[in-house]
Scaffold this active site. Structure first.
Site, mmCIF file in Angstrom:
data_model
loop_
_atom_site.group_PDB
_atom_site.id
_atom_site.type_symbol
_atom_site.label_atom_id
_atom_site.label_comp_id
_atom_site.label_asym_id
_atom_site.label_seq_id
_atom_site.Cartn_x
_atom_site.Cartn_y
_atom_site.Cartn_z
ATOM 1 N N VAL A 194 0.860 -1.181 0.000
ATOM 2 C CA VAL A 194 0.000 0.000 0.000
ATOM 3 C C VAL A 194 0.901 1.237 0.000
ATOM 4 O O VAL A 194 1.895 1.293 0.723
ATOM 5 C CB VAL A 194 -0.922 0.002 1.246
ATOM 6 C CG1 VAL A 194 -1.800 1.239 1.275
ATOM 7 C CG2 VAL A 194 -1.760 -1.264 1.275
ATOM 8 N N GLY A 195 0.558 2.234 -0.799
ATOM 9 C CA GLY A 195 1.339 3.468 -0.821
ATOM 10 C C GLY A 195 2.219 3.586 -2.048
ATOM 11 O O GLY A 195 2.886 4.592 -2.249
ATOM 12 N N CYS A 196 2.210 2.560 -2.877
ATOM 13 C CA CYS A 196 2.959 2.618 -4.134
ATOM 14 C C CYS A 196 1.971 2.898 -5.256
ATOM 15 O O CYS A 196 0.908 2.283 -5.312
ATOM 16 C CB CYS A 196 3.657 1.285 -4.416
ATOM 17 S SG CYS A 196 5.059 0.965 -3.361
ATOM 18 N N GLN A 197 2.348 3.816 -6.140
ATOM 19 C CA GLN A 197 1.499 4.100 -7.288
ATOM 20 C C GLN A 197 1.488 2.898 -8.230
ATOM 21 O O GLN A 197 0.465 2.547 -8.781
ATOM 22 C CB GLN A 197 2.009 5.341 -8.003
ATOM 23 C CG GLN A 197 1.097 5.794 -9.108
ATOM 24 C CD GLN A 197 1.563 7.092 -9.735
ATOM 25 O OE1 GLN A 197 2.590 7.637 -9.382
ATOM 26 N NE2 GLN A 197 0.796 7.584 -10.680
ATOM 27 N N SER A 198 2.645 2.273 -8.392
ATOM 28 C CA SER A 198 2.746 1.051 -9.198
ATOM 29 C C SER A 198 2.314 -0.125 -8.330
ATOM 30 O O SER A 198 2.260 -0.015 -7.110
ATOM 31 C CB SER A 198 4.190 0.823 -9.632
ATOM 32 O OG SER A 198 4.725 1.971 -10.210
#
Length: 142
Positions: free
Chosen positions: A50-54
């Site tokens: 969670v927290g990654c755009q990818s």
């Protein structure tokens, strides 16, 4: 086996061979491509960071007192970043991971050469790796 700091020093040395960030990105992509593929059954919502755009999947297995990480991403630069973190932190004890000072990130200039979203993703990856280490350390103590 090399210590966490020895591995970080190797990474710093490897990246210092390139002055240009385009060459450093190429090295990151190469590192990402060297990651073993994560099998489809490991690409679950639970393993998604969670927290990654990818999309980045991180699997942690506890084997003989050490945590072994495997990961994959759908973005080539991000895959390289997680490959670096795995290179430094995989196959370590929970305490080693929790107490590691990840100085290589600053020394190679990674943070300031990432977009804000990738930089946030890097922080999320480190948090998730440390979360696994704390969870396995808590299990050890039971």
């Amino acid at each position: 086996m090399a210590t966490i700091n020895e591995v970080q020093d190797e990474i710093v040395e490897e990246f210092s061979m390139f002055d240009d960030w385009m060459d450093r990105y190429a090295l990151l992509i190469e590192l990402g491509n060297s990651l073993d593929k994560l099998d489809d059954k490991s690409k679950t919502e639970d393993n998604l960071i969670v927290g990654c755009q990818s999309r980045v999947w991180l699997q942690a297995d506890y084997i003989d007192g050490k945590i072994v990480f495997k990961a994959e991403s759908d973005a080539v630069i991000v895959k390289g970043i997680i490959a670096l973190l795995i290179k430094v932190l995989s196959n370590r004890t929970p305490d080693e991971i929790i107490n590691a000072d990840l100085y290589f990130i600053e020394k190679i200039g990674l943070k300031e050469n990432l977009s804000p979203t990738r930089s946030n993703g890097l922080v999320s990856m480190i948090k998730q790796i440390r979360f696994y280490a704390m969870a396995y350390k808590a299990k050890e103590g039971q």
